[in-house]
Design a protein around this motif. Structure first.
Motif, PDB file in Angstrom:
ATOM      1  N   TRP A   1       0.841  -1.189   0.000  1.00  0.00           N
ATOM      2  CA  TRP A   1       0.000   0.000   0.000  1.00  0.00           C
ATOM      3  C   TRP A   1       0.874   1.236   0.000  1.00  0.00           C
ATOM      4  O   TRP A   1       2.073   1.183   0.309  1.00  0.00           O
ATOM      5  CB  TRP A   1      -0.935   0.020   1.214  1.00  0.00           C
ATOM      6  N   ILE A   2       0.276   2.358  -0.343  1.00  0.00           N
ATOM      7  CA  ILE A   2       0.953   3.654  -0.225  1.00  0.00           C
ATOM      8  C   ILE A   2      -0.099   4.667   0.217  1.00  0.00           C
ATOM      9  O   ILE A   2      -1.219   4.696  -0.293  1.00  0.00           O
ATOM     10  CB  ILE A   2       1.642   4.099  -1.533  1.00  0.00           C
ATOM     11  N   THR A   3       0.250   5.479   1.232  1.00  0.00           N
ATOM     12  CA  THR A   3      -0.664   6.448   1.838  1.00  0.00           C
ATOM     13  C   THR A   3      -0.134   7.863   1.659  1.00  0.00           C
ATOM     14  O   THR A   3       1.070   8.108   1.813  1.00  0.00           O
ATOM     15  CB  THR A   3      -0.842   6.157   3.339  1.00  0.00           C
ATOM     16  N   VAL A   4      -1.027   8.780   1.322  1.00  0.00           N
ATOM     17  CA  VAL A   4      -0.701  10.204   1.224  1.00  0.00           C
ATOM     18  C   VAL A   4      -1.444  10.932   2.338  1.00  0.00           C
ATOM     19  O   VAL A   4      -2.677  10.889   2.412  1.00  0.00           O
ATOM     20  CB  VAL A   4      -1.102  10.775  -0.143  1.00  0.00           C
ATOM     21  N   LYS A   5      -0.687  11.591   3.239  1.00  0.00           N
ATOM     22  CA  LYS A   5      -1.286  12.328   4.355  1.00  0.00           C
ATOM     23  C   LYS A   5      -1.309  13.819   4.015  1.00  0.00           C
ATOM     24  O   LYS A   5      -0.260  14.430   3.793  1.00  0.00           O
ATOM     25  CB  LYS A   5      -0.490  12.101   5.639  1.00  0.00           C
ATOM     26  N   LEU A   6      -2.507  14.381   3.955  1.00  0.00           N
ATOM     27  CA  LEU A   6      -2.670  15.797   3.628  1.00  0.00           C
ATOM     28  C   LEU A   6      -2.733  16.678   4.865  1.00  0.00           C
ATOM     29  O   LEU A   6      -2.384  17.861   4.809  1.00  0.00           O
ATOM     30  CB  LEU A   6      -3.937  15.996   2.786  1.00  0.00           C
ATOM     31  N   SER A   7      -3.197  16.140   5.994  1.00  0.00           N
ATOM     32  CA  SER A   7      -3.292  16.927   7.228  1.00  0.00           C
ATOM     33  C   SER A   7      -3.335  15.967   8.406  1.00  0.00           C
ATOM     34  O   SER A   7      -3.529  14.760   8.245  1.00  0.00           O
ATOM     35  CB  SER A   7      -4.543  17.815   7.218  1.00  0.00           C
ATOM     36  N   ASP A   8      -3.116  16.508   9.607  1.00  0.00           N
ATOM     37  CA  ASP A   8      -3.249  15.677  10.807  1.00  0.00           C
ATOM     38  C   ASP A   8      -4.271  16.336  11.738  1.00  0.00           C
ATOM     39  O   ASP A   8      -4.978  17.276  11.352  1.00  0.00           O
ATOM     40  CB  ASP A   8      -1.901  15.464  11.497  1.00  0.00           C
ATOM     41  N   ASN A   9      -4.334  15.890  12.990  1.00  0.00           N
ATOM     42  CA  ASN A   9      -5.378  16.362  13.907  1.00  0.00           C
ATOM     43  C   ASN A   9      -5.289  17.855  14.194  1.00  0.00           C
ATOM     44  O   ASN A   9      -6.270  18.479  14.601  1.00  0.00           O
ATOM     45  CB  ASN A   9      -5.313  15.585  15.222  1.00  0.00           C
ATOM     46  N   LYS A  10      -4.104  18.454  14.025  1.00  0.00           N
ATOM     47  CA  LYS A  10      -3.926  19.876  14.313  1.00  0.00           C
ATOM     48  C   LYS A  10      -4.182  20.745  13.084  1.00  0.00           C
ATOM     49  O   LYS A  10      -4.094  21.961  13.173  1.00  0.00           O
ATOM     50  CB  LYS A  10      -2.511  20.124  14.830  1.00  0.00           C
ATOM     51  N   GLU A  11      -4.459  20.125  11.954  1.00  0.00           N
ATOM     52  CA  GLU A  11      -4.651  20.859  10.712  1.00  0.00           C
ATOM     53  C   GLU A  11      -6.056  20.593  10.184  1.00  0.00           C
ATOM     54  O   GLU A  11      -6.655  19.544  10.453  1.00  0.00           O
ATOM     55  CB  GLU A  11      -3.613  20.432   9.669  1.00  0.00           C
ATOM     56  N   PRO A  12      -6.615  21.550   9.422  1.00  0.00           N
ATOM     57  CA  PRO A  12      -7.964  21.349   8.877  1.00  0.00           C
ATOM     58  C   PRO A  12      -7.980  20.235   7.829  1.00  0.00           C
ATOM     59  O   PRO A  12      -6.972  19.952   7.184  1.00  0.00           O
ATOM     60  CB  PRO A  12      -8.293  22.705   8.255  1.00  0.00           C
ATOM     61  N   LEU A  13      -9.126  19.609   7.669  1.00  0.00           N
ATOM     62  CA  LEU A  13      -9.283  18.596   6.639  1.00  0.00           C
ATOM     63  C   LEU A  13      -9.297  19.257   5.254  1.00  0.00           C
ATOM     64  O   LEU A  13      -9.521  20.461   5.124  1.00  0.00           O
ATOM     65  CB  LEU A  13     -10.581  17.822   6.856  1.00  0.00           C
ATOM     66  N   CYS A  14      -9.073  18.435   4.239  1.00  0.00           N
ATOM     67  CA  CYS A  14      -9.081  18.930   2.864  1.00  0.00           C
ATOM     68  C   CYS A  14     -10.263  18.331   2.114  1.00  0.00           C
ATOM     69  O   CYS A  14     -10.596  17.150   2.292  1.00  0.00           O
ATOM     70  CB  CYS A  14      -7.786  18.550   2.143  1.00  0.00           C
ATOM     71  N   ASN A  15     -10.881  19.148   1.283  1.00  0.00           N
ATOM     72  CA  ASN A  15     -11.951  18.665   0.412  1.00  0.00           C
ATOM     73  C   ASN A  15     -11.319  18.246  -0.914  1.00  0.00           C
ATOM     74  O   ASN A  15     -10.954  19.090  -1.731  1.00  0.00           O
ATOM     75  CB  ASN A  15     -12.998  19.750   0.195  1.00  0.00           C
ATOM     76  N   VAL A  16     -11.161  16.939  -1.134  1.00  0.00           N
ATOM     77  CA  VAL A  16     -10.500  16.410  -2.328  1.00  0.00           C
ATOM     78  C   VAL A  16     -11.559  15.973  -3.329  1.00  0.00           C
ATOM     79  O   VAL A  16     -12.431  15.150  -3.019  1.00  0.00           O
ATOM     80  CB  VAL A  16      -9.580  15.228  -1.971  1.00  0.00           C
ATOM     81  N   THR A  17     -11.493  16.532  -4.528  1.00  0.00           N
ATOM     82  CA  THR A  17     -12.477  16.208  -5.565  1.00  0.00           C
ATOM     83  C   THR A  17     -11.946  15.209  -6.589  1.00  0.00           C
ATOM     84  O   THR A  17     -12.729  14.542  -7.267  1.00  0.00           O
ATOM     85  CB  THR A  17     -12.898  17.486  -6.305  1.00  0.00           C
TER      86      THR A  17
ATOM     87  N   LEU B   1      -9.038   2.599  -3.707  1.00  0.00           N
ATOM     88  CA  LEU B   1      -8.705   3.922  -3.186  1.00  0.00           C
ATOM     89  C   LEU B   1      -9.544   4.134  -1.932  1.00  0.00           C
ATOM     90  O   LEU B   1     -10.779   4.080  -1.984  1.00  0.00           O
ATOM     91  CB  LEU B   1      -9.004   5.012  -4.218  1.00  0.00           C
ATOM     92  N   GLN B   2      -8.870   4.351  -0.810  1.00  0.00           N
ATOM     93  CA  GLN B   2      -9.546   4.533   0.467  1.00  0.00           C
ATOM     94  C   GLN B   2      -9.266   5.941   0.996  1.00  0.00           C
ATOM     95  O   GLN B   2      -8.188   6.501   0.749  1.00  0.00           O
ATOM     96  CB  GLN B   2      -9.068   3.498   1.487  1.00  0.00           C
ATOM     97  N   ILE B   3     -10.235   6.505   1.745  1.00  0.00           N
ATOM     98  CA  ILE B   3     -10.046   7.827   2.353  1.00  0.00           C
ATOM     99  C   ILE B   3     -10.306   7.720   3.855  1.00  0.00           C
ATOM    100  O   ILE B   3     -10.990   6.814   4.333  1.00  0.00           O
ATOM    101  CB  ILE B   3     -10.971   8.887   1.726  1.00  0.00           C
ATOM    102  N   SER B   4      -9.720   8.683   4.594  1.00  0.00           N
ATOM    103  CA  SER B   4      -9.893   8.686   6.048  1.00  0.00           C
ATOM    104  C   SER B   4      -9.840  10.111   6.575  1.00  0.00           C
ATOM    105  O   SER B   4      -9.090  10.950   6.060  1.00  0.00           O
ATOM    106  CB  SER B   4      -8.794   7.853   6.714  1.00  0.00           C
ATOM    107  N   GLU B   5     -10.634  10.361   7.632  1.00  0.00           N
ATOM    108  CA  GLU B   5     -10.590  11.659   8.307  1.00  0.00           C
ATOM    109  C   GLU B   5      -9.611  11.657   9.467  1.00  0.00           C
ATOM    110  O   GLU B   5      -9.179  12.726   9.914  1.00  0.00           O
ATOM    111  CB  GLU B   5     -11.986  12.029   8.823  1.00  0.00           C
ATOM    112  N   ASP B   6      -9.248  10.459   9.969  1.00  0.00           N
ATOM    113  CA  ASP B   6      -8.426  10.396  11.181  1.00  0.00           C
ATOM    114  C   ASP B   6      -7.272   9.408  11.084  1.00  0.00           C
ATOM    115  O   ASP B   6      -6.602   9.135  12.088  1.00  0.00           O
ATOM    116  CB  ASP B   6      -9.301  10.036  12.383  1.00  0.00           C
TER     117      ASP B   6
END
Length: 753
Positions: free
Chosen positions: A636-652, A668-673
């Motif tokens: 697998w390969i994961t791309v982290k756009l933000s963490d708990n101290k940063e706002p989430l991103c709206n990815v289209t 393709l999987q997504i996660s908020e946390d």
């Protein structure tokens, strides 16, 4: 009508117009020129196409007829598919199952049958010492040594070695030997082993080949003689060296670039054959119509800009083959063009170019170089010895390839290793003397049926037959023929080119290119910059370089060489060229994954220490990549756009730029946390077929139909490989919006899932 064609294409050469005059006339009346060029193009095409069959085309037609008579080939696709399935290689190394036409499938079956039955050319005649001809040539005789046992072979080895060291008078070192195997014991296994021992012995010895008793009796001893050295012809008197150019053009090549390349080398005293790839005949009906229209437009476009030169009588523009990278179509097209050039007029050297080539120095500098007595009459082309027993470097010698449907298919791995010749391979770019080109053409005239009994020409004909089942054989054919005939003493191991093969790109000699055209890995040189061209220009005895694509670089080269290759260029070509000089902003907006954090299950590290880290997929560089270990599951390969101290991103939208080693099945999987994961897309073999072009290796995945989703990270769960390698990605991009852009680290510890 016929009168019109006759008037435009008389048997005498049309009076030539000076090139500056043609350009001025073109500038004054562009519309008239285009109309005249279109009419001329149609006339010339009609004139060229009537009844012309090149020698190479007849050679291949006769070979195909021989195959038809020798092997039983199916008449329907269902039967062909069943037979192919019984012996086809795995899908990870061969795409034979993807062929569409019955003709293509019949070629696979014929090639496989020929390889399995032992009818492939494997033992070749040679008439030059293996040291490249540094010793003096023989007097045109060959020693036939008859062997009927292992002891005879050992005695023959001692004799040949003694003669080679000049220890066995009066035999001369350069004379050739033929081990004539008398294998009529009645025991086929025993006879086969004896023949194999003789072939291995001949492979170790200098200037030695193997023949059967039947071959000697059938062909006569004269077919096995050595040949005298080739004499260098006298230099031309009263005129400069004349050059003959061949230029390969595909329908996708921009016409503005072709215009500039041809005007950088054109001279009224030289000769030119511009090959425009022929129409593809293997596509579906809808694709065939589209391809036909594209091919006609491409040919017409080339004819339009070449019309004044065609009128001068020293240029031909013609489609002969549909050329694909790695296939023998390139070699076959070269041989057809060489035949045409020999008929066009008197010239001294043949140079082959692509539409991405450009001169480093004025062409007259090349003429002066060739007219120098120490350079005149030699053939120039880089090549190195190809050890057939070197598994890592033998370039698929044990594999059988068939080119059809614009692709070179790997049929089997049962091809016999060539013996008796010194295989040379390297550069497909050369500069060959007319004397050598005429020799090749004369040999071709002897035809397929005489390939084993044509004396020295058997080396040419058998090697050409052999090469039809290989890839990139234009990089091997000319060098090998020279090294194993009387032309071996007029070789210069230098192609007079400057090409950038630097390893700035991590895929060079590591990754796999041109996979969409061949079941093998290939490489391509770097695109040149102004600085690289300047570097090549400073090197002595370098006259051409490749490859060039950007108009700004062409402008720089022209300014140094004192050329103006845009003079007289039609305005529509200028407009396209100028648009290529402008950088266009990405219409999708900003890539919010750029320089964020990437983690992966594994990172491939080669034995030489070269690593392919996950961070490469977020560096904005399509020349660096990530690669996993060569296993299927758990990657697998994961791309982290933000963490708990940063706002989430709206990815289209997510874009994945796969290398050849793509994933056939993945989620393709997504996660908020980075704890709970949701599958938003699944790629399978059913909903995404095997890519046929590089463009299809870019997977564009809208999130929630393009409406997007709020997330902190996304992950590719890679389930099944499409190749025998691991999973490999050039770049991953994400589009959408984050409230705040916070740069991530390039490396970091993997989060605990």
């Amino acid at each position: 009508d016929d009168d019109f064609i006759t008037n435009l294409c008389p048997t005498e050469r049309v009076p030539r117009l000076p090139l500056p005059t043609m350009r001025r006339q073109a500038g004054r009346s562009l519309n008239a020129l285009i109309l005249w060029a279109s009419l001329l193009a149609l006339a010339v095409l009609a004139h060229m196409g009537e009844g012309k069959e090149y020698k190479i085309q007849k050679f291949l037609k006769d070979r195909d007829a021989w195959l038809e008579s020798k092997f039983a080939l199916p008449d329907d696709i269902k039967s062909a598919d069943a037979e192919i399935e019984s012996w086809a290689l795995t899908e990870s190394v061969s795409t034979v199952r993807n062929a569409q036409t019955l003709e293509c499938k019949r070629q696979f079956i014929a090639a496989n049958s020929r390889a399995v039955s032992g009818d492939m050319p494997s033992q070749f005649p040679a008439s030059c010492p293996k040291d490249g001809g540094s010793k003096k040539r023989g007097d045109g005789t060959a020693h036939l040594v008859f062997v009927s046992s292992s002891k005879d072979i050992k005695r023959a080895e001692r004799i040949v070695e003694a003669v080679g060291k000049n220890k066995l008078k009066p035999w001369k070192p350069a004379e050739s030997f033929v081990l004539v195997v008398d294998s009529n014991s009645g025991d086929s296994d025993k006879d086969g082993k004896l023949m194999e021992k003789a072939r291995k012995a001949a492979g170790r010895l200098s200037n030695t080949r193997v023949a059967t008793m039947e071959e000697v009796e059938g062909q006569g001893a004269q077919a096995f003689v050595a040949y005298d050295r080739v004499k260098i012809p006298p230099k031309p008197v009263g005129r400069p060296v004349r050059l003959a150019y061949t230029l390969f053009v595909s329908p996708n090549d921009p016409l503005w670039r072709l215009y500039r390349v041809i005007h950088s080398i054109y001279s009224e005293q030289d000769f030119f054959f511009v090959h425009v790839d022929a129409q593809q005949t293997y596509a579906s009906e809808s694709d065939r119509v589209a391809n036909e229209d594209k091919a006609k437009k491409a040919l017409q476009g080339v004819m339009d800009i070449m019309a004044p030169m065609i009128a001068n009588g020293n240029m031909r523009v013609e489609p002969v083959y549909d050329v694909s990278w790695g296939g023998t179509s390139m070699l076959n097209a070269e041989l057809a063009m060489a035949e045409a050039l020999l008929e066009m007029g008197e010239w001294d050297y043949w140079i082959n170019l692509s539409s991405t080539d450009y001169p480093l120095k004025p062409i007259d500098d090349l003429r002066n170089f060739l007219s120098d007595s120490k350079n005149w009459g030699y053939n120039y082309g880089w090549g190195a010895y190809q050890d057939p027993d070197d598994e890592e470097k033998n370039q698929g010698l044990k594999s059988t390839f068939v080119e059809c449907e614009g692709h070179s298919f790997r049929v089997n791995d049962k091809f016999p290793i060539p013996r008796g010749v010194k295989l040379q391979g390297g550069s497909s770019w050369f500069l060959l003397s007319r004397q050598f080109v005429q020799f090749i053409d004369d040999c071709l005239a002897m035809g397929f049926e005489n390939r084993t009994k044509a004396g020295e020409c058997s080396t040419v004909l058998m090697m050409l037959d052999y090469g039809q089942y290989k890839i990139n054989f234009e990089e091997v054919f000319y060098q090998t023929v020279q090294a194993n005939t009387g032309h071996c003493e007029v070789i210069v191991n230098e192609d007079l080119r400057f090409i950038n093969w630097s390893k700035d790109r991590d895929d060079v000699h590591v990754g796999c290119m041109h996979w969409e055209e061949v079941d093998w890995c290939g490489n391509s040189p770097q695109v040149m910059t102004e600085d690289k061209w300047d570097e090549g220009r400073e090197k002595p005895d370098r006259f051409f370089s490749r490859k060039y694509e950007h108009p700004v670089v062409f402008d720089h080269m022209d300014s140094v060489l004192g050329l103006n290759t845009t003079d007289g260029m039609p305005q529509e070509l200028r407009d396209v060229m100028n648009r290529n000089s402008v950088r266009i902003e990405n219409p999708r907006g900003k890539n919010i994954a750029f320089h964020k954090v990437a983690y992966a299950s594994s990172n491939q590290v080669n034995d030489d220490g070269k690593a392919f880290f996950s961070a490469n997929v977020l560096d904005g560089n399509l020349n660096t990549r990530w690669s996993s270990d060569h296993v299927d599951h758990g990657q697998w390969i994961t791309v982290k756009l933000s963490d708990n101290k940063e706002p989430l991103c709206n990815v289209t939208e997510v874009r994945i730029f796969w290398e050849t080693a793509y994933a056939a099945v993945y989620d393709l999987q997504i996660s908020e946390d980075l704890d709970k994961w949701e599958v938003v897309h699944s790629t399978t073999r059913e909903n995404r077929k095997r890519p046929q072009t590089k463009k299809e290796l870019t997977h564009v995945i809208p999130i929630n139909g393009g409406n997007g989703a709020m997330l902190a990270a996304f992950k590719l769960d890679l389930k099944h490989r499409a190749t025998r390698w691991g999973f490999s990605i050039w770049e991953i991009e994400a589009y959408g919006r984050c409230e705040q852009q916070v740069p991530g680290a390039v490396f970091g510890d993997s989060p605990k899932y």
